[in-house]
Motif scaffolding. Sequence first.
Motif, mmCIF file in Angstrom:
data_model
loop_
_atom_site.group_PDB
_atom_site.id
_atom_site.type_symbol
_atom_site.label_atom_id
_atom_site.label_comp_id
_atom_site.label_asym_id
_atom_site.label_seq_id
_atom_site.Cartn_x
_atom_site.Cartn_y
_atom_site.Cartn_z
ATOM 1 N N LEU A 12 -7.722 -5.677 0.380
ATOM 2 C CA LEU A 12 -8.083 -4.361 1.054
ATOM 3 C C LEU A 12 -8.586 -4.991 2.497
ATOM 4 O O LEU A 12 -8.440 -4.137 3.534
ATOM 5 C CB LEU A 12 -9.108 -3.698 0.172
ATOM 6 N N GLU A 13 -9.497 -5.783 2.395
ATOM 7 C CA GLU A 13 -10.158 -6.083 3.727
ATOM 8 C C GLU A 13 -9.042 -6.759 4.752
ATOM 9 O O GLU A 13 -9.108 -6.680 5.753
ATOM 10 C CB GLU A 13 -11.157 -7.146 3.286
ATOM 11 N N THR A 62 -4.514 -4.315 -6.672
ATOM 12 C CA THR A 62 -4.882 -4.961 -5.366
ATOM 13 C C THR A 62 -6.356 -5.368 -5.213
ATOM 14 O O THR A 62 -7.216 -4.645 -5.348
ATOM 15 C CB THR A 62 -4.780 -3.833 -4.149
ATOM 16 N N ARG A 67 -10.046 -7.064 -3.891
ATOM 17 C CA ARG A 67 -10.782 -6.490 -2.557
ATOM 18 C C ARG A 67 -10.410 -7.237 -1.327
ATOM 19 O O ARG A 67 -10.296 -6.590 -0.236
ATOM 20 C CB ARG A 67 -12.365 -6.507 -2.954
ATOM 21 N N ALA A 112 -11.275 1.263 0.213
ATOM 22 C CA ALA A 112 -10.021 0.985 1.206
ATOM 23 C C ALA A 112 -10.580 2.042 2.241
ATOM 24 O O ALA A 112 -10.219 1.632 3.388
ATOM 25 C CB ALA A 112 -8.754 1.206 0.561
ATOM 26 N N VAL A 160 -3.659 2.822 -3.153
ATOM 27 C CA VAL A 160 -4.298 1.670 -3.755
ATOM 28 C C VAL A 160 -4.566 1.762 -5.120
ATOM 29 O O VAL A 160 -4.945 2.939 -5.746
ATOM 30 C CB VAL A 160 -5.761 1.495 -3.008
ATOM 31 N N PHE A 197 0.908 -1.269 0.061
ATOM 32 C CA PHE A 197 0.208 -0.027 -0.091
ATOM 33 C C PHE A 197 0.619 1.222 0.015
ATOM 34 O O PHE A 197 0.570 2.234 0.483
ATOM 35 C CB PHE A 197 -1.039 -0.020 1.102
ATOM 36 N N LYS A 216 -11.391 1.443 -5.974
ATOM 37 C CA LYS A 216 -10.705 0.640 -4.839
ATOM 38 C C LYS A 216 -10.304 1.617 -3.544
ATOM 39 O O LYS A 216 -10.184 1.245 -2.500
ATOM 40 C CB LYS A 216 -9.340 -0.290 -5.461
#
Length: 448
Positions: free
Chosen positions: A433-434, A428, A430, A361, A424, A69, A357
């Motif tokens: 990101l979680e 990347t 999802r 995020a 982001v 990131f 995204k």
Amino acid sequence: MRYLPKSPAERQEMLAAIGAKSIADLFSGIPERYRLREALQLPGPFSEAEVIDFFKARAAENSLGYTSFLGAGVYNHLRSVVTDAIIQRGEFLTSYTPYQAEITQGTLQAIFEFQTLMCQLTGQEVANASMYDGSTAATEAVLMAERLTGRSRVLVARSVHPEYRDVLKTYAKNSGLHLEELPYAANGTVDQKALQAALKEDVAVVLVQSPNFFGAIETLAPLAEAAHASGALLAVAITEAVSLGAVKPPAEADIVAMEAQSFGLPASYGGPFAGVVASKEQFVRQMPGRLAGQTVDADGHRGFVLTLATREQHIRREKATSNICTNQALCALAATVHLTLLGKEGLREMAQQNLSKAQFALTELEKIPGVRRAFDAPFFNEFTVELPRSVKLVNAYLVRDKIVGPFVLGQPYPELTKHGLVCVTETTPRVELERFATSLRRALEQPL
């Protein structure tokens, strides 16, 4: 090209010609403590097979499976294998400067197409064949404005990339430029009141970045209006070129300095990259570097030539616009191929994925107690968050989960301790990101 070694007698003759007694005299300007006094501890000698095995082992030591990131001027984007296949062709890979137009039509046409694409993206009328990178392009934009206006005072937004500002300071030190930094407002963009107060008749150029180093998108029209009212020019730096797939081009700017790394060039440990300088056509004579143009030959066939080349190899030193503008032809070619493959719709879709995204995020991170967005200006794929504890400590925890955390803003901006710059891109997923949000939550729950 074969390597032809010199004999001891020839070396002594060369040393005598320059007034040196030994090869060691050539390094007398280097402080003693920095000189190598013994052979490097290198393994080997190896056979060819052993060399291959050695480098395979070193490659295996690289960190794999990490999600990053980290942005801050270098961005990870999807790239097509077609790009690498084309730029590795011998006629491109081994080409240097297209001095002889009759035998370098392919290179000249590639440069011409690159320039065309850069103009379309930036909303400018003319672009050069490329620069070393975005930082030197930004400095060259300032020097260009100095020549155009005959003024020496420069206003630089503090939200411009810190390393870009460092390069500019290095040039300004011995070139008579007077730099002044403009503060940023509460929303992360340039403080327009401070700009108005600083603008005087001696200001050559106002340099801003958009999206800026905090990720915030600047509103350029009022900045351009204020600069022009005092006779100054507006220069806009762009580090994340993919943003131009979603953000309005900086057509209000007089000069645009852009880093093209996001177009088909991997992060690659920090280079090589390709800078761009684009501007209004009326300023073309003061552009650094060189430009390829389209013409016709004696038979009426289309051809390409260098139409402007204002560096020392082509022009008297006192008239040269720059001494660092050997273009990044191969990197510029990669950007050209990449953009041609993407097309308008592809670039727009890539930009939309970055935007969506990044928004997702931020939404996930703001659910974590103690995490808040620092600036409320619109952003593209980077945004600044404030954490309840040191970003360095948080990153040390995140890396255990194979997550490269946000950029630590407290280093270049002491007033922004506990602030991190999160990036982001479309690369990347999802689920990552979680996972980032979950890992960050755990990191903040750890006892101090």
